[in-house]
Design a protein around this motif. Structure first.
Motif, short mmCIF file in Angstrom:
data_model
loop_
_atom_site.label_atom_id
_atom_site.label_comp_id
_atom_site.label_asym_id
_atom_site.label_seq_id
_atom_site.Cartn_x
_atom_site.Cartn_y
_atom_site.Cartn_z
N GLU A 93 0.83 -1.21 0.00
CA GLU A 93 0.00 0.00 0.00
C GLU A 93 0.87 1.26 0.00
O GLU A 93 0.59 2.21 -0.73
CB GLU A 93 -0.95 0.00 1.20
CG GLU A 93 -1.85 1.20 1.28
CD GLU A 93 -2.73 1.42 0.05
OE1 GLU A 93 -3.11 2.58 -0.18
OE2 GLU A 93 -3.04 0.46 -0.68
N ILE A 94 1.92 1.26 0.79
CA ILE A 94 2.84 2.41 0.80
C ILE A 94 3.46 2.58 -0.58
O ILE A 94 3.54 3.70 -1.11
CB ILE A 94 3.94 2.22 1.87
CG1 ILE A 94 3.34 2.23 3.28
CG2 ILE A 94 5.02 3.30 1.74
CD1 ILE A 94 4.30 1.77 4.37
N LEU A 102 5.58 -3.37 -5.82
CA LEU A 102 6.49 -4.30 -5.17
C LEU A 102 6.20 -5.70 -5.68
O LEU A 102 5.06 -6.15 -5.65
CB LEU A 102 6.30 -4.28 -3.65
CG LEU A 102 6.79 -3.08 -2.90
CD1 LEU A 102 6.50 -3.23 -1.41
CD2 LEU A 102 8.28 -2.88 -3.10
N ALA A 103 7.22 -6.37 -6.14
CA ALA A 103 7.10 -7.76 -6.57
C ALA A 103 8.30 -8.53 -6.03
O ALA A 103 9.22 -8.87 -6.77
CB ALA A 103 7.03 -7.84 -8.10
N ASP A 150 9.24 10.51 5.62
CA ASP A 150 8.09 9.89 4.95
C ASP A 150 7.13 9.38 6.03
O ASP A 150 7.45 8.45 6.76
CB ASP A 150 8.57 8.74 4.06
CG ASP A 150 7.47 8.13 3.24
OD1 ASP A 150 6.40 7.83 3.81
OD2 ASP A 150 7.66 7.95 2.02
N THR A 151 5.96 9.97 6.12
CA THR A 151 5.02 9.62 7.19
C THR A 151 4.48 8.21 7.05
O THR A 151 4.23 7.55 8.06
CB THR A 151 3.86 10.63 7.26
OG1 THR A 151 3.21 10.68 5.99
CG2 THR A 151 4.35 12.01 7.65
N ALA A 152 4.30 7.73 5.83
CA ALA A 152 3.80 6.36 5.65
C ALA A 152 4.82 5.35 6.14
O ALA A 152 4.47 4.39 6.84
CB ALA A 152 3.45 6.11 4.18
N ILE A 153 6.08 5.56 5.81
CA ILE A 153 7.14 4.65 6.26
C ILE A 153 7.32 4.78 7.77
O ILE A 153 7.46 3.78 8.48
CB ILE A 153 8.46 4.88 5.50
CG1 ILE A 153 8.30 4.39 4.05
CG2 ILE A 153 9.62 4.18 6.18
CD1 ILE A 153 9.49 4.62 3.17
N SER A 154 7.29 5.99 8.27
CA SER A 154 7.42 6.22 9.70
C SER A 154 6.32 5.50 10.47
O SER A 154 6.58 4.85 11.50
CB SER A 154 7.38 7.72 9.98
OG SER A 154 7.47 7.97 11.35
#
Length: 190
Positions: A93-94, A102-103, A150-154
């Protein structure tokens, strides 16, 4: 002198060319390992590495669920599969939000490692020992991103790091219990 310079120049050019090649997902060369220890990867590389790590742990967990003799090891494997599958969905999702796909694939080394582990007589102990290593490495990788912009990764890191650390502690406990059992068996055979 010219004969000596040409091979040296060719080797130097090959080395320069290898340094500038993009990293292949799941590659295990020494430059990647050094990069990983010294500084955080860019977000794209981080997502790819975490997805590849998740896939490896899922495959190892499935192996433990199928072949482990110890119920704690089977449960640990099942928990890893569940948690790493959820992690992979979050990573996808990120990545989707960042416009990438992503694969993840297992590297040849990872495939060989899983194959060897499945045929070991002491698979339970070898699996738990491997998972101690995997959880430690994942924890270290995640820790590099605790302060990322990066807020999504954080957010992913804040959610995932405590889970990984708990699994690390659990794997260490299981491994320690296995060592104690082996020592008790050795003493009783005297």
């Amino acid at each position: 002198m010219k004969k000596l310079c040409i091979p040296v120049l060719a080797i130097a050019l090959m080395a320069c060319g290898q340094q500038h090649q993009p990293e292949q997902e799941g590659s295990h060369d020494s430059t990647v390992a050094t990069h990983e220890k010294n500084e955080p990867m860019d977000e794209r590389s981080f997502l790819a590495r975490m997805a590849a790590s998740d896939l490896k742990e899922i495959k190892l967990g499935e192996l433990a669920m199928q072949k482990a003799k110890d119920d704690r090891v089977k449960k640990f494997g099942a928990d890893i599969v569940k948690e790493r599958t959820a992690s992979t969905l979050q990573l996808q999702e990120i990545a989707r939000q960042a416009g990438m796909t992503l694969a993840p694939e297992l590297s040849r080394d990872d495939q060989d490692e899983i194959g060897l582990l499945s045929s070991r007589e002491d698979m339970d102990r070898a699996y738990i020992k491997r998972m101690v290593h995997e959880q430690k490495r994942t924890s270290e990788r995640l820790s590099q991103y605790t302060n990322t912009k990066d807020t999504a990764i954080s957010s992913y890191v804040r959610k995932t790091l405590p889970i990984v650390n708990a699994r690390y502690d659990e794997a260490n406990k299981i491994l320690e219990d296995m060592r104690k059992q082996m020592n008790n068996r050795d003493i009783s055979h005297d």
